[in-house]
Write an enzyme that holds these catalytic residues in place. Structure first.
Site, PDB file in Angstrom:
ATOM      1  N   ASP A  23       0.587  -1.300  -0.166  1.00 24.44           N
ATOM      2  CA  ASP A  23      -0.077   0.173   0.055  1.00 24.44           C
ATOM      3  C   ASP A  23       0.749   1.249  -0.062  1.00 24.44           C
ATOM      4  O   ASP A  23       2.076   1.276   0.633  1.00 24.44           O
ATOM      5  CB  ASP A  23      -0.850  -0.010   1.095  1.00 24.44           C
ATOM      6  CG  ASP A  23      -2.289   0.830   1.163  1.00 24.44           C
ATOM      7  OD1 ASP A  23      -2.299   1.436   0.009  1.00 24.44           O
ATOM      8  OD2 ASP A  23      -2.752   1.342   2.109  1.00 24.44           O
ATOM      9  N   ASN A  71     -10.997  -2.934  -5.522  1.00 20.55           N
ATOM     10  CA  ASN A  71     -10.132  -1.823  -5.990  1.00 20.55           C
ATOM     11  C   ASN A  71     -10.892  -1.584  -7.545  1.00 20.55           C
ATOM     12  O   ASN A  71     -10.458  -0.610  -8.239  1.00 20.55           O
ATOM     13  CB  ASN A  71      -8.671  -2.059  -6.545  1.00 20.55           C
ATOM     14  CG  ASN A  71      -8.020  -2.045  -5.247  1.00 20.55           C
ATOM     15  OD1 ASN A  71      -7.297  -2.915  -5.071  1.00 20.55           O
ATOM     16  ND2 ASN A  71      -8.253  -1.172  -4.457  1.00 20.55           N
TER      17      ASN A  71
HETATM   18  C1  IPE Z   1      -5.501  -2.687  -0.310  1.00 20.15           C
HETATM   19  O1  IPE Z   1      -5.223  -1.495  -0.250  1.00 20.15           O
HETATM   20  C2  IPE Z   1      -5.349  -3.484  -1.677  1.00 20.15           C
HETATM   21  C3  IPE Z   1      -4.034  -3.630  -2.168  1.00 20.15           C
HETATM   22  C4  IPE Z   1      -3.073  -3.350  -1.680  1.00 20.15           C
HETATM   23  C5  IPE Z   1      -4.221  -4.420  -3.580  1.00 20.15           C
HETATM   24  P1  IPE Z   1      -6.457  -0.212  -0.692  1.00 20.15           P
HETATM   25  O2  IPE Z   1      -5.602   0.919  -0.685  1.00 20.15           O
HETATM   26  O3  IPE Z   1      -7.045  -0.751  -1.941  1.00 20.15           O
HETATM   27  O4  IPE Z   1      -7.194  -0.352   0.656  1.00 20.15           O
HETATM   28  P2  IPE Z   1      -8.050   0.664   1.662  1.00 20.15           P
HETATM   29  O5  IPE Z   1      -9.000   1.175   0.469  1.00 20.15           O
HETATM   30  O6  IPE Z   1      -7.134   1.594   1.987  1.00 20.15           O
HETATM   31  O7  IPE Z   1      -8.553   0.007   2.830  1.00 20.15           O
HETATM   32  C1  IPE Z   2      -1.291   0.446  -3.375  1.00 14.17           C
HETATM   33  O1  IPE Z   2      -1.500   1.563  -3.554  1.00 14.17           O
HETATM   34  C2  IPE Z   2      -1.749  -0.291  -4.653  1.00 14.17           C
HETATM   35  C3  IPE Z   2      -3.140  -0.889  -5.031  1.00 14.17           C
HETATM   36  C4  IPE Z   2      -4.188  -0.643  -4.072  1.00 14.17           C
HETATM   37  C5  IPE Z   2      -3.403  -1.605  -5.968  1.00 14.17           C
HETATM   38  P1  IPE Z   2      -2.682   2.743  -3.307  1.00 14.17           P
HETATM   39  O2  IPE Z   2      -2.896   3.050  -4.873  1.00 14.17           O
HETATM   40  O3  IPE Z   2      -3.868   2.248  -2.602  1.00 14.17           O
HETATM   41  O4  IPE Z   2      -1.894   3.932  -2.876  1.00 14.17           O
HETATM   42  P2  IPE Z   2      -2.422   4.994  -1.688  1.00 14.17           P
HETATM   43  O5  IPE Z   2      -3.182   4.247  -0.517  1.00 14.17           O
HETATM   44  O6  IPE Z   2      -3.628   5.782  -2.267  1.00 14.17           O
HETATM   45  O7  IPE Z   2      -1.268   5.826  -1.246  1.00 14.17           O
HETATM   46 MG    MG Z   3      -4.038   2.347  -0.501  1.00 16.62          MG
END
Ligand code: IPE
Ligand code: IPE
Ligand code: MG
Length: 254
Positions: A23, A71
């Protein structure tokens, strides 16, 4: 003199199976004034570094969260960027994964994925199926709840087909999960400072240790993974039983 082993002897008391919620790609990009897609691209580099660093730390299986069933609710452009990560990772790394004996498994629902991504996934799994030195599981279009529902449905189908009898128990349900066959998850790590599972490995999390790290995923690598191993070694896993006799008390007296 015996030949030097090509890989150093791995420590035995660390985690074998580490699961990572990758993340913070968006925040990494935002902090640099870059589009989010750049954060995701750098996230692929971080994944490569992490997979390379894992065997020397005694880890035999890594499970990473690449795309959740939730997602899909992101803007179409970002969803398409995230789908593209599979193409990028496999195109740029499959040969090396194959050479280094890495088995790749993709966890999650195939239905709903673009046809070319599903084909890449099938090909990658087939090409690396014989590898046994290390396993990389990529959770993609994965949700812990969906995986439990699918496992329950598989059991029902087997009962209806006369292939299984008796009530559904933990062993039968576990055998239908997409992680079946992998060693138990020892530790679940989340980067970026968030402290939640976001629907990752809900069943497998039962007695996994949890580690939260403040590093944003694109900055991840050997050092951060070594820190996970170190933290894990200092945990006392009780599985509902009693503390090991030489373990430090969890709470200070007074
Ligand atoms: C979890 O992260 C999914 C992945 C890392 C693929 P998200 O960024 O989607 O989760 P939330 O929305 O912060 O809970
Ligand atoms: C993790 O990074 C990747 C996925 C969820 C696929 P994010 O895109 O969630 O990054 P933040 O949480 O917005 O920083
Ligand atoms: Mg995230």
């Amino acid at each position: 003199m015996p030949a030097k082993p090509s890989h150093p002897a791995a420590p035995t008391d660390g985690p074998r199976h580490v699961a990572l919620i990758m993340d913070g790609n968006g925040r990494w990009a935002q902090a640099r004034g870059l589009p989010r897609a750049m954060g995701h691209r750098e996230g692929v580099q971080a994944l490569k570094r992490t997979v390379q660093a894992a065997p020397a730390l005694g880890i035999t299986c890594l499970t990473v969260f690449g795309f959740s069933t939730e997602n899909w609710s992101r803007p179409a452009e970002e969803v398409s960027d995230l789908m593209g990560l599979v193409r990028t990772y496999v195109a740029s790394d499959l040969k090396r994964l194959e050479r280094e004996g890495v088995r790749v498994r993709i966890l999650g629902r195939r239905a709903g994925l673009p046809a070319d991504i599903a084909a890449i996934i099938d090909r990658t799994e087939a090409t690396t199926a014989h590898n046994d030195r290390f396993t990389l599981q990529v959770a993609f279009n994965y949700g812990g709840r969906a995986d439990i529902v699918d496992a329950a449905r598989r059991h029902v189908d087997r009962v209806l087909a006369g292939e299984a009898t008796g009530p559904l128990d933990e062993q039968a349900l576990g055998a239908g999960l997409s992680t079946a066959g992998a060693p138990p998850v020892d530790v679940i790590v989340r980067t970026s400072g968030e402290q939640r599972l976001s629907n990752f490995l809900l069943w497998e999390a039962a007695y996994a240790e949890l580690v939260y790290q403040h590093v944003l995923w694109p900055d991840y690598g050997a050092e951060a993974l070594a820190d996970v191993v170190e933290q894990y070694r200092n945990r006392d896993r009780r599985f509902g039983g009693r503390a090991a006799p030489n373990a430090a008390p969890a709470l200070a007296a007074g």
